[in-house]
Design a protein around this motif. Structure first.
Motif: not given
Length: 385
Positions: A130-158
């Protein structure tokens, strides 16, 4: 009519980029995420950035919090919580999912919602699901807001240790022996699943490590020396994640290496070594964060070993399509081979954590590290890239 002699409006200074530091969250790593946020809030350059601290409670509510790093520290062997620094027990923060707007809105029951202005970049210091696993990153991608760290796929894989290992293996990185037990396998035929684990132990020997598949900070991990402790270890892992792994114990030195994204690409830090903690069975949560077992930085390796682990750390970063930062953890076996254990796409980030310490020893202090991560996020677009 000439405007030469008319009074001119003074030029407004350019607005500083606004950084939302998002922390806490619903995972079992809520407390250490709050500690990390305190460290980042204390280090970020206020002459360069505006800062908006946003906490996520254990129930998942987004709240405004006090900008008070001193209240986000471990005290009396206890980690803090978002609820302790929230500005209101009922107020909530909402981030727009409209890519044309980066506005943050704050609302309380019975009050008119208040616009808090736009956010230019999010610094998510959440750990675990619920934060490091791509879920928050997906929300930020939908919102169009840049963010620190890995993207959706890399976060989920990591976050998912099974698929992390599968990706590394496909790229030729060596991983240790492991067995995965999925929720359906355990729930439908517990006896068969348990037999697989016992057979795995028969092949690779005891002790084994039983781990939640999608947790971090060594939470939920048990070192099992024999059959007597197996069932309890499985229940502890499943308390954090219904999917769990069993890993063979590797004999070797624990070596970590940081990777940081620069303008020209990722670079590796000097590595660190984690000596066996004297008061703990292994390098668990208590050893890492409560007792602060010190690592050795830089690790006492040969120049060839140092170059090799740095090469492998960057290879792991690239294999998982990471961005921003990664801490890569290895075992250096007795025959001189590096075996990758895992990567962390948002590693422990307090000043005493290994990732900042490795970069400190590489010539980049904590405040500069925070700044470089924010700048890398501002350079990178959201969406497909």
């Amino acid at each position: 009519m000439s405007t030469e002699n008319l009074p001119q409006s003074p030029e407004q200074p350019p607005r500083k980029p606004r950084v939302a530091v998002v922390f806490g969250g619903r995972s079992s790593e809520h407390g250490i995420s709050t500690v990390t946020a305190g460290a980042v809030l204390g280090a970020i350059d206020r002459t360069k950035y505006e800062v908006l601290p946003i906490g996520i409670t254990r129930e998942g509510r987004w709240v405004l919090t006090a900008d008070a790093p001193e209240r986000m520290a471990i005290t009396e062997r206890r980690t803090p919580a978002v609820e302790e620094v929230a500005e209101s027990a009922e107020g909530a923060v909402v981030l727009s999912v409209d890519p044309a707007s980066r506005e943050v809105v704050y609302s309380e029951p019975g009050s008119v919602p208040k616009a808090l202005g736009d956010v230019d970049v999010v610094f998510p210091v959440l750990h675990g699901p619920y934060g490091e696993d791509g879920t928050l990153q997906g929300l930020l991608e939908l919102s169009g807001v840049p963010y620190v760290g890995a993207g959706v796929l890399a976060s989920a894989v990591g976050q998912d240790k099974e698929y992390m290992k599968r990706v590394f293996t496909s790229y030729g990185l060596k991983v240790g022996p492991y067995e995965v037990i999925r929720p359906r396998e355990w729930e439908q035929d517990r006896q068969a699943a348990r037999k697989r684990i016992v057979d795995f132990a028969g092949e690779h020997g005891w002790p084994l490590f039983v781990k939640p598949a999608r947790a971090g900070s060594s939470i939920g991990i048990t070192k099992v020396d024999g059959l007597a402790g197996l069932d309890e270890a499985i229940e502890e892992a499943r308390r954090h994640d219904p999917k769990f792994l069993v890993e063979a114990a590797l004999v070797g030195r624990e070596i970590e290496c940081g990777v940081l994204e620069f303008e020209e690409g990722p670079r590796a830090s000097v590595p660190a070594e984690i000596p066996p903690p004297s008061a703990h069975a292994y390098y668990d949560f208590e050893a890492k964060y409560i007792d602060s077992t010190p690592g050795v930085v830089p690790a006492p390796l040969t120049p060839e070993e140092t170059a090799e682990v740095q090469r492998l750390a960057v290879a792991a970063f690239d294999a998982a399509s990471c961005e921003g930062l990664v801490r890569a953890d290895f075992f250096l076996t007795e025959d001189g081979e590096f075996v990758i254990n895992e990567i962390n796409t948002m590693p422990g980030f307090t000043p005493i954590s290994m990732y900042p310490q490795m970069w400190q020893a590489s010539g980049i202090g904590y405040a500069e590290l925070v700044d470089r991560l924010v700048q890398a996020a501002l350079r990178r677009p959201t969406g497909l890239r």
